[in-house]
Design an enzyme around this catalytic site. Structure first.
Site, PDB file in Angstrom:
ATOM      1  N   ASP A   1       0.749  -1.282   0.104  1.00 31.15           N
ATOM      2  CA  ASP A   1      -0.012  -0.029  -0.092  1.00 31.15           C
ATOM      3  C   ASP A   1       0.959   1.251  -0.067  1.00 31.15           C
ATOM      4  O   ASP A   1       0.244   2.322  -0.156  1.00 31.15           O
ATOM      5  CB  ASP A   1      -0.827   0.055   1.246  1.00 31.15           C
ATOM      6  CG  ASP A   1      -0.430   0.062   2.534  1.00 31.15           C
ATOM      7  OD1 ASP A   1       0.481  -0.913   2.590  1.00 31.15           O
ATOM      8  OD2 ASP A   1      -0.942   0.561   3.519  1.00 31.15           O
ATOM      9  N   HIS A   2       2.145   0.978   0.185  1.00 39.05           N
ATOM     10  CA  HIS A   2       3.252   2.211   0.342  1.00 39.05           C
ATOM     11  C   HIS A   2       4.010   2.368  -1.202  1.00 39.05           C
ATOM     12  O   HIS A   2       4.736   3.391  -1.565  1.00 39.05           O
ATOM     13  CB  HIS A   2       3.875   2.296   1.363  1.00 39.05           C
ATOM     14  CG  HIS A   2       3.102   2.489   2.695  1.00 39.05           C
ATOM     15  ND1 HIS A   2       3.034   3.318   3.420  1.00 39.05           N
ATOM     16  CD2 HIS A   2       2.262   1.487   3.368  1.00 39.05           C
ATOM     17  CE1 HIS A   2       2.106   3.449   4.425  1.00 39.05           C
ATOM     18  NE2 HIS A   2       1.569   2.055   4.139  1.00 39.05           N
TER      19      HIS A   2
HETATM   20 ZN   LIG Z   1       0.357   0.892   5.226  1.00 39.32          ZN
HETATM   21 ZN   LIG Z   2       2.737  -1.247   6.556  1.00 35.83          ZN
END
Ligand SMILES: [Zn+2]
Ligand SMILES: [Zn+2]
Length: 300
Positions: free
Chosen positions: A67-68
């Site tokens: 998610d990053h």
């Molecule tokens: Zn995250």
């Molecule tokens: Zn994380």
């Protein structure tokens, strides 16, 4: 003094929702465009925000969770097709060099610009005349960093003092600003009588981590503290188990670090229908708390 602008390109947690993209934040100050994390879909968020990704100067990666970082290959490929012609500096925790090497091998796009990847240790890792970047290790199961951007205050002349002194404009004022005492018209003038320093401005970004002793000293006296707020206060056990912060912990960090403003992001989709409740929890501890939406802009 020009402003520091933050644009929250994505404010969701690991599963993006209709209204919240994967995490990404753009920090702009003069010619610097620093992207912090690059979740999936970040390049489209740039378009929606009316921003040009070719202006990115540096990318800071907090940690290598999807998610990053899932938006990196797409963004890097688009930059190549859009005539990006500078060296792109990517900073991240231990292991990022190997991860970036593999990513570039797997996607194998035609890359017509240089990418310089640096593994960052705690402390200041980049400094120029008007700002510096520093990092601190967090606790999230894999190598993870929090970051601070500090814009150094300029030296300014006290206008009133100047008027009364009989000193005229000219290159000698620059010498005073540089801390030198000068002689002018047969008189001596001391730098400390005429010069003051503007305050530094500090933006700290603490994304995924569990509560730990390093956070408060690292973010001390931030003008803006951006923090993850994955869980509500009542789920503190889950937050601890999954190595995240609760909204209450984020607010306590803001209060104890004497930060001026807290911006909450990386919000779980479980709270989509009760964002007000989440914010209320934070405000109960720290009044200057705000919860951002995708594409929201904050000026400092
Ligand atoms: Zn995250
Ligand atoms: Zn994380």
């Amino acid at each position: 003094m020009s402003q520091i602008n933050l644009t929250f390109l994505g404010t969701g947690d690991d599963i993006p929702s209709r209204s919240r993209n994967h995490t990404s934040i753009l920090l702009r100050n003069n010619q610097e465009n620093i992207l912090i994390d690059c979740g999936e879909g970040t390049q489209r968020q740039f378009r929606k925000a009316g921003l040009n990704p070719c202006k990115i100067t540096r990318i800071l990666i907090t940690h290598w969770h999807g998610d990053h970082v899932l938006g990196l290959p797409g963004l890097l490929s688009t930059l190549s097709m859009s005539g990006y012609n500078k060296t792109l500096y990517i900073y991240g925790p231990k292991g990022i060099k190997e991860k970036m090497k593999k990513t570039l091998e797997v996607f194998n796009f035609h890359k017509n610009y240089e990418i310089n990847v640096e593994e960052v240790s705690p402390g200041i890792f980049y400094e120029v005349k008007n700002f510096y970047l520093s990092a601190e290790e967090m606790e999230h199961g894999i190598p993870t960093l929090a970051y601070s951007f500090v814009r150094k205050g300029n030296f300014r002349i006290k206008k009133e003092k100047l008027k009364k002194s009989g000193l005229s404009e000219g290159p000698h004022l620059q010498e005073l600003k540089e801390g030198k005492d000068i002689s002018y018209g047969g008189k001596k003038f001391k730098s400390k009588d005429f010069v003051y320093k503007e305050e530094d401005k500090k933006v700290s970004i603490v994304l995924d981590t569990k509560m730990n002793k390093k956070i408060i000293p690292f973010v001390k006296d931030s003008n803006v503290l951006v923090s993850e707020a994955t869980y509500s206060g009542e789920l503190s056990k889950e937050a601890e188990d999954h190595l995240h912060l609760t909204v209450i912990q984020a607010a306590q960090i803001a209060k104890k670090s004497k930060s001026k403003k807290l911006i909450l992001t990386h919000v779980s989709s479980r709270y989509l229908k009760n964002m007000k409740g989440l914010l209320k929890e934070a405000k109960g501890v720290f009044t200057e708390s705000y919860l951002v939406k995708d594409l929201e802009k904050v000026e400092i």
